[in-house]
Design an enzyme around this catalytic site. Structure first.
Site, PDB file in Angstrom:
ATOM      1  N   ASP A 155       0.904  -1.111  -0.069  1.00  0.00           N
ATOM      2  CA  ASP A 155      -0.003  -0.059  -0.091  1.00  0.00           C
ATOM      3  C   ASP A 155       0.893   1.314  -0.034  1.00  0.00           C
ATOM      4  OD1 ASP A 155       0.759  -0.149   2.720  1.00  0.00           O
ATOM      5  OD2 ASP A 155      -1.053   0.047   3.579  1.00  0.00           O
ATOM      6  N   SER A 156       2.063   1.123   0.031  1.00  0.00           N
ATOM      7  CA  SER A 156       3.190   2.166  -0.098  1.00  0.00           C
ATOM      8  C   SER A 156       2.940   2.740  -1.456  1.00  0.00           C
ATOM      9  CB  SER A 156       4.763   1.518  -0.006  1.00  0.00           C
ATOM     10  OG  SER A 156       4.641   0.466  -0.602  1.00  0.00           O
ATOM     11  N   ASP A 201      -1.215  -6.341  -0.311  1.00  0.00           N
ATOM     12  CA  ASP A 201      -1.006  -5.837   0.920  1.00  0.00           C
ATOM     13  C   ASP A 201      -2.601  -5.167   1.091  1.00  0.00           C
ATOM     14  OD1 ASP A 201      -0.137  -4.610   3.166  1.00  0.00           O
ATOM     15  OD2 ASP A 201       0.921  -3.194   2.418  1.00  0.00           O
ATOM     16  N   LYS A 255      -1.761  -9.579   2.751  1.00  0.00           N
ATOM     17  CA  LYS A 255      -0.722  -9.188   3.902  1.00  0.00           C
ATOM     18  C   LYS A 255      -1.595  -8.149   4.847  1.00  0.00           C
ATOM     19  CE  LYS A 255       2.578  -5.919   3.964  1.00  0.00           C
ATOM     20  NZ  LYS A 255       2.296  -4.951   4.984  1.00  0.00           N
ATOM     21  N   GLU A 296      -1.657  -5.768   8.410  1.00  0.00           N
ATOM     22  CA  GLU A 296      -0.860  -5.179   9.612  1.00  0.00           C
ATOM     23  C   GLU A 296      -1.359  -5.226  11.018  1.00  0.00           C
ATOM     24  OE1 GLU A 296       0.044  -0.822   8.894  1.00  0.00           O
ATOM     25  OE2 GLU A 296       0.779  -1.508   6.770  1.00  0.00           O
ATOM     26  N   GLU A 335       8.867  -4.522  10.770  1.00  0.00           N
ATOM     27  CA  GLU A 335       9.257  -3.172  10.240  1.00  0.00           C
ATOM     28  C   GLU A 335      10.044  -2.402  11.136  1.00  0.00           C
ATOM     29  OE1 GLU A 335       6.570  -1.069   7.575  1.00  0.00           O
ATOM     30  OE2 GLU A 335       7.714   0.737   7.638  1.00  0.00           O
TER      31      GLU A 335
HETATM   32  O1  KIV Z   1       3.262  -0.992   1.721  1.00  0.00           O
HETATM   33  C1  KIV Z   1       4.760  -1.607   1.717  1.00  0.00           C
HETATM   34  O2  KIV Z   1       5.378  -1.282   1.047  1.00  0.00           O
HETATM   35  C2  KIV Z   1       5.041  -2.145   3.098  1.00  0.00           C
HETATM   36  C3  KIV Z   1       6.495  -2.600   3.121  1.00  0.00           C
HETATM   37  C4  KIV Z   1       7.032  -1.431   3.582  1.00  0.00           C
HETATM   38  C5  KIV Z   1       6.760  -3.892   3.725  1.00  0.00           C
HETATM   39  O3  KIV Z   1       4.269  -2.553   3.548  1.00  0.00           O
END
Ligand code: KIV
Length: 259
Positions: A43-44, A82, A111, A113, A177
């Protein structure tokens, strides 16, 4: 070319470092696929591609478009989606969204969090045959600050317990992280699934970086990032040269195109 499976990733624990990167596009996916065990459609992308201030504003629909591009052009790597902020607020919402993601993108896993608080969600998804990767330590979707985690005993204990809970609830691997070195080492020793570090020392079972950070395309670089190239400079030089060619009427480049 053999597809990387979750089983293969898990067999690497304590043996072979697991290589992971984020990717959001076809071009990067095709290259990363040759070298990476895991490609994360993170999600970055909200921040690095769309210039958002946090990862909280990216929508699941936008993520799905990028994930389709990545998955369609990765033959070998395990592709992980994510789940964006607020798309897994409880187990039913999480399942509805994760099922849609898996059906539309054909990604291999998702994924999430979080630690102890999301254990029932992880259990529910894995029971429904949706593979889950965990993410503990600094959690960008809900973080109040972006400081290194685990410096005090209370926080250290909490993050260790989170990692154990996520591992015991069925996650196949966990991203750690931005935590101090000895906490990453302790987590990696204490749980049975692989740990993937980002700013979390060499003691994890694998490493991940945000692709734009390691290629030198970002505006801001976390301290732990190694820049392997400076694409901003390369792109700037290319565009500058192109602008000059246009001004000097150096077109077409290949004079034979009209023959
Ligand atoms: O969204 C992302 O790129 C991430 C990484 C920082 C692991 O969760």
């Amino acid at each position: 070319m053999q597809k990387i499976t979750i089983k293969k990733i898990q067999k690497k624990k304590n043996k072979t470092p697991i290589i992971c990167l984020t990717a959001y596009s076809k071009a990067i996916a095709q290259i990363a696929d040759k070298y990476c065990d895991i490609i994360l459609v993170g999600d970055s992308l909200g921040m690095v591609l769309y210039g958002m201030k946090t990862t909280r504003n990216i929508t699941i629909e936008t993520m799905i478009l990028h994930a389709k591009a990545v998955k369609n052009h990765s033959k070998r790597s395990l592709v992980v989606f994510d789940m964006p902020y607020k798309t897994y607020t409880n187990k039913l919402v999480a399942y509805k969204n994760a099922k849609k993601v898996m059906q539309l993108t054909k990604c291999d896993a998702i994924k999430l969090e979080g630690g102890k608080k999301i254990v029932n969600i992880i259990k529910h998804l894995t029971k429904k045959k949706i593979p889950v990767m965990g993410h503990v330590g600094l959690l960008p979707q809900t973080a109040i600050n972006f400081k290194v985690k685990g410096k005090n005993l209370v926080q250290k204990k909490m993050i260790l317990e989170d990692a154990k809970a996520v591992s015991n609830s069925g996650a196949f691997a966990i991203i750690i992280e931005c935590v101090i070195e000895n906490l990453a080492k302790l987590i990696t020793k204490s749980i049975s699934v692989p740990t993937i570090g980002i700013g979390a020392s060499k003691y994890c079972d694998g490493q991940i970086l945000v692709i734009d950070d390691m290629l030198g395309l970002s505006d801001y670089y976390p301290k732990f990032v190694k820049q392997y190239s400076n694409l901003k400079n390369i792109i700037e030089k290319s565009i500058k040269n192109y602008a000059m060619d246009v001004r000097l009427k150096k077109f077409p480049y290949n004079k034979n195109i009209y023959k």
